[in-house]
Design an enzyme around this catalytic site. Structure first.
Site, PDB file in Angstrom:
ATOM      1  N   ARG A   1       0.872  -1.120  -0.151  1.00  0.00           N
ATOM      2  CA  ARG A   1      -0.040   0.187   0.161  1.00  0.00           C
ATOM      3  C   ARG A   1       0.796   1.241   0.076  1.00  0.00           C
ATOM      4  O   ARG A   1       1.752   1.360   0.675  1.00  0.00           O
ATOM      5  CB  ARG A   1      -0.876  -0.073   1.242  1.00  0.00           C
ATOM      6  CG  ARG A   1      -1.564   1.462   1.266  1.00  0.00           C
ATOM      7  CD  ARG A   1      -2.836   1.517   2.334  1.00  0.00           C
ATOM      8  NE  ARG A   1      -2.408   1.112   3.620  1.00  0.00           N
ATOM      9  CZ  ARG A   1      -3.413   0.899   4.570  1.00  0.00           C
ATOM     10  NH1 ARG A   1      -4.659   0.775   4.220  1.00  0.00           N
ATOM     11  NH2 ARG A   1      -3.062   0.639   5.727  1.00  0.00           N
ATOM     12  N   ARG A  39       2.362   4.274   4.867  1.00  0.00           N
ATOM     13  CA  ARG A  39       1.723   4.672   6.279  1.00  0.00           C
ATOM     14  C   ARG A  39       2.865   4.123   7.180  1.00  0.00           C
ATOM     15  O   ARG A  39       3.196   3.001   7.027  1.00  0.00           O
ATOM     16  CB  ARG A  39       0.436   4.022   6.367  1.00  0.00           C
ATOM     17  CG  ARG A  39      -0.670   4.938   6.135  1.00  0.00           C
ATOM     18  CD  ARG A  39      -1.997   4.528   6.030  1.00  0.00           C
ATOM     19  NE  ARG A  39      -2.279   3.606   7.132  1.00  0.00           N
ATOM     20  CZ  ARG A  39      -3.739   3.073   7.416  1.00  0.00           C
ATOM     21  NH1 ARG A  39      -4.724   3.524   6.484  1.00  0.00           N
ATOM     22  NH2 ARG A  39      -3.993   2.568   8.129  1.00  0.00           N
ATOM     23  N   ARG A  89      -1.532  -5.203  14.471  1.00  0.00           N
ATOM     24  CA  ARG A  89      -2.869  -4.598  14.069  1.00  0.00           C
ATOM     25  C   ARG A  89      -3.766  -5.963  14.058  1.00  0.00           C
ATOM     26  O   ARG A  89      -4.970  -5.766  14.341  1.00  0.00           O
ATOM     27  CB  ARG A  89      -2.740  -3.871  12.891  1.00  0.00           C
ATOM     28  CG  ARG A  89      -2.238  -2.477  13.283  1.00  0.00           C
ATOM     29  CD  ARG A  89      -1.673  -1.856  11.875  1.00  0.00           C
ATOM     30  NE  ARG A  89      -2.836  -1.399  11.003  1.00  0.00           N
ATOM     31  CZ  ARG A  89      -2.691  -1.166   9.689  1.00  0.00           C
ATOM     32  NH1 ARG A  89      -1.365  -1.013   9.100  1.00  0.00           N
ATOM     33  NH2 ARG A  89      -3.673  -0.816   8.799  1.00  0.00           N
TER      34      ARG A  89
HETATM   35  P1  AP5 Z   1      -7.573  -0.232   2.009  1.00  0.00           P
HETATM   36  O1  AP5 Z   1      -8.731   0.104   1.184  1.00  0.00           O
HETATM   37  O2  AP5 Z   1      -6.572   0.910   2.325  1.00  0.00           O
HETATM   38  O3  AP5 Z   1      -7.641  -1.314   3.357  1.00  0.00           O
HETATM   39  P2  AP5 Z   1      -8.441  -1.141   4.718  1.00  0.00           P
HETATM   40  O4  AP5 Z   1      -9.369  -1.925   5.001  1.00  0.00           O
HETATM   41  O5  AP5 Z   1      -8.860   0.591   4.605  1.00  0.00           O
HETATM   42  O6  AP5 Z   1      -7.337  -0.880   5.644  1.00  0.00           O
HETATM   43  P3  AP5 Z   1      -6.691  -0.115   6.649  1.00  0.00           P
HETATM   44  O7  AP5 Z   1      -5.333  -0.362   6.954  1.00  0.00           O
HETATM   45  O8  AP5 Z   1      -7.091   1.487   6.422  1.00  0.00           O
HETATM   46  O9  AP5 Z   1      -7.565  -0.308   7.915  1.00  0.00           O
HETATM   47  P4  AP5 Z   1      -7.182  -0.258   9.433  1.00  0.00           P
HETATM   48  O10 AP5 Z   1      -8.889  -0.575   9.888  1.00  0.00           O
HETATM   49  O11 AP5 Z   1      -6.031  -0.836   9.951  1.00  0.00           O
HETATM   50  O12 AP5 Z   1      -6.838   1.285   9.528  1.00  0.00           O
HETATM   51  P5  AP5 Z   1      -7.499   2.723  10.015  1.00  0.00           P
HETATM   52  O13 AP5 Z   1      -7.136   3.716   9.255  1.00  0.00           O
HETATM   53  O14 AP5 Z   1      -9.117   2.467  10.086  1.00  0.00           O
HETATM   54  O15 AP5 Z   1      -6.557  -1.341   1.111  1.00  0.00           O
HETATM   55  C1  AP5 Z   1      -5.222  -1.817   1.455  1.00  0.00           C
HETATM   56  C2  AP5 Z   1      -4.304  -1.912   0.185  1.00  0.00           C
HETATM   57  O16 AP5 Z   1      -4.873  -2.937  -0.472  1.00  0.00           O
HETATM   58  C3  AP5 Z   1      -4.517  -0.861  -0.766  1.00  0.00           C
HETATM   59  O17 AP5 Z   1      -3.084  -0.706  -1.084  1.00  0.00           O
HETATM   60  C4  AP5 Z   1      -5.291  -0.997  -1.642  1.00  0.00           C
HETATM   61  O18 AP5 Z   1      -5.046  -0.260  -2.962  1.00  0.00           O
HETATM   62  C5  AP5 Z   1      -5.248  -2.565  -1.966  1.00  0.00           C
HETATM   63  N1  AP5 Z   1      -6.612  -3.320  -2.207  1.00  0.00           N
HETATM   64  C6  AP5 Z   1      -7.867  -2.837  -1.545  1.00  0.00           C
HETATM   65  N2  AP5 Z   1      -8.910  -3.806  -2.149  1.00  0.00           N
HETATM   66  C7  AP5 Z   1      -8.051  -4.654  -2.881  1.00  0.00           C
HETATM   67  C8  AP5 Z   1      -8.357  -5.880  -3.673  1.00  0.00           C
HETATM   68  N3  AP5 Z   1      -9.699  -6.218  -3.720  1.00  0.00           N
HETATM   69  N4  AP5 Z   1      -7.330  -6.505  -4.137  1.00  0.00           N
HETATM   70  C9  AP5 Z   1      -6.102  -6.054  -4.227  1.00  0.00           C
HETATM   71  N5  AP5 Z   1      -5.804  -5.060  -3.198  1.00  0.00           N
HETATM   72  C10 AP5 Z   1      -6.491  -4.209  -2.866  1.00  0.00           C
HETATM   73  O19 AP5 Z   1      -6.961   2.487  11.670  1.00  0.00           O
HETATM   74  C11 AP5 Z   1      -5.408   2.899  11.656  1.00  0.00           C
HETATM   75  C12 AP5 Z   1      -5.236   3.126  13.433  1.00  0.00           C
HETATM   76  O20 AP5 Z   1      -6.040   4.380  13.807  1.00  0.00           O
HETATM   77  C13 AP5 Z   1      -5.652   2.062  14.059  1.00  0.00           C
HETATM   78  O21 AP5 Z   1      -4.765   0.793  14.195  1.00  0.00           O
HETATM   79  C14 AP5 Z   1      -5.926   2.435  15.442  1.00  0.00           C
HETATM   80  O22 AP5 Z   1      -4.320   2.911  15.935  1.00  0.00           O
HETATM   81  C15 AP5 Z   1      -6.269   3.904  15.210  1.00  0.00           C
HETATM   82  N6  AP5 Z   1      -7.784   3.935  15.217  1.00  0.00           N
HETATM   83  C16 AP5 Z   1      -8.629   4.089  13.799  1.00  0.00           C
HETATM   84  N7  AP5 Z   1      -9.968   3.834  14.375  1.00  0.00           N
HETATM   85  C17 AP5 Z   1      -9.989   3.635  15.620  1.00  0.00           C
HETATM   86  C18 AP5 Z   1     -11.143   3.258  16.558  1.00  0.00           C
HETATM   87  N8  AP5 Z   1     -12.508   3.084  16.310  1.00  0.00           N
HETATM   88  N9  AP5 Z   1     -10.634   3.095  17.904  1.00  0.00           N
HETATM   89  C19 AP5 Z   1      -9.445   3.025  18.146  1.00  0.00           C
HETATM   90  N10 AP5 Z   1      -8.179   3.453  17.563  1.00  0.00           N
HETATM   91  C20 AP5 Z   1      -8.626   3.527  16.103  1.00  0.00           C
END
Ligand code: AP5
Length: 216
Positions: free
Chosen positions: A127, A160, A171
């Site tokens: 990513r 990231r 994670r």
């Molecule tokens: P992408 O679409 O970016 O995946 P995603 O599911 O959105 O993954 P994230 O890593 O953003 O989710 P996350 O829940 O860990 O992070 P968040 O930002 O919420 O796709 C990933 C990659 O694959 C990309 O390169 C894309 O191009 C590719 N791709 C997509 N679909 C594909 C397919 N079908 N085939 C092939 N490739 C594909 O959270 C980050 C951090 O924030 C957490 O760890 C925590 O510290 C904090 N945080 C956020 N929300 C909370 C909460 N509610 N409570 C406490 N802490 C929180």
């Protein structure tokens, strides 16, 4: 339309959320994105959140709940929203239910993106994101239009800080300890719709569209 996306890190929630919300004209509310912007701006919330996020740990409940509460009350969220990354455990799930009740709103869809850990590691390892507009790419599956930039202007493609191998492993561990029970809660209440998220981006987009229908 009011919808929540659930699933492991790297399942493609953000990718599909960007597509759905641009078609529906509703805000894409990603708690991760709000926190990353706060870090970039060095706000007090950002400074507090950074250490947790870099390690792949949850940011404290009170911070996240306040962010979501404030964001859902903004004018552009009056007619609908898509929440990506919240709720993330049972505690957040119950606070979310209470918040919806207070606002006189209800959830239309809770969609679970089902994908295996090996695929998550492959996706997160490749990513890359645009530092300026937040657009997401993958070196192999959806590369940026111009190498090193998203092509929209003077910007930079970066990795990231929580996409390091160690943070990804953490994670996934946090996800299975904290978020799996919430997914089970939605499943047992009969309100969860599951998508096989292991295929190509366009096929998954069609599935999301099928579940969400063509209404507002
Ligand atoms: P992408 O679409 O970016 O995946 P995603 O599911 O959105 O993954 P994230 O890593 O953003 O989710 P996350 O829940 O860990 O992070 P968040 O930002 O919420 O796709 C990933 C990659 O694959 C990309 O390169 C894309 O191009 C590719 N791709 C997509 N679909 C594909 C397919 N079908 N085939 C092939 N490739 C594909 O959270 C980050 C951090 O924030 C957490 O760890 C925590 O510290 C904090 N945080 C956020 N929300 C909370 C909460 N509610 N409570 C406490 N802490 C929180």
């Amino acid at each position: 339309m009011r919808v929540v996306f659930l699933g492991p890190p790297g399942a493609g929630k953000g990718t599909q959320a960007a597509r759905l919300t641009s078609k529906r004209g509703i805000p894409h509310i990603s708690t991760g994105e709000i926190l990353r912007t706060a870090i970039q701006r060095q706000t007090p919330t950002g400074l507090e959140a950074q250490g947790y996020m870099d390690k792949g740990e949850f940011v404290p409940f009170e911070i996240v709940l306040r962010l979501v509460r404030d964001r859902l009350q903004e004018a552009d969220a009056a007619e609908g929203w898509l929440l990506d990354g919240f709720p993330r455990n049972l505690e957040q799930g119950s606070a979310f239910e209470q918040l919806l009740a207070e606002m006189g709103q209800s959830l239309d869809h809770a969609i679970f993106f089902d994908v295996a850990d090996e695929e998550v590691v492959r996706r997160l390892g490749g990513r890359r994101v645009c530092e300026t507009c937040g657009d997401t790419f993958h070196l192999e599956f959806s590369p940026p239009p111009v190498e090193g930039t998203c092509g929209k202007g003077d910007c930079r493609i970066i990795q990231r800080s929580d996409d390091s191998e160690e943070a990804i492993r953490n994670r996934l561990r946090v996800y299975s300890e904290e978020t799996d029970p919430l997914v089970e809660h939605y499943r047992s209440s009969g309100s969860l719709q599951t998508i096989d998220a292991s295929g190509a981006i366009e096929g998954i987009e069609s599935e999301v569209d099928r579940i969400c229908g063509s209404g507002p």
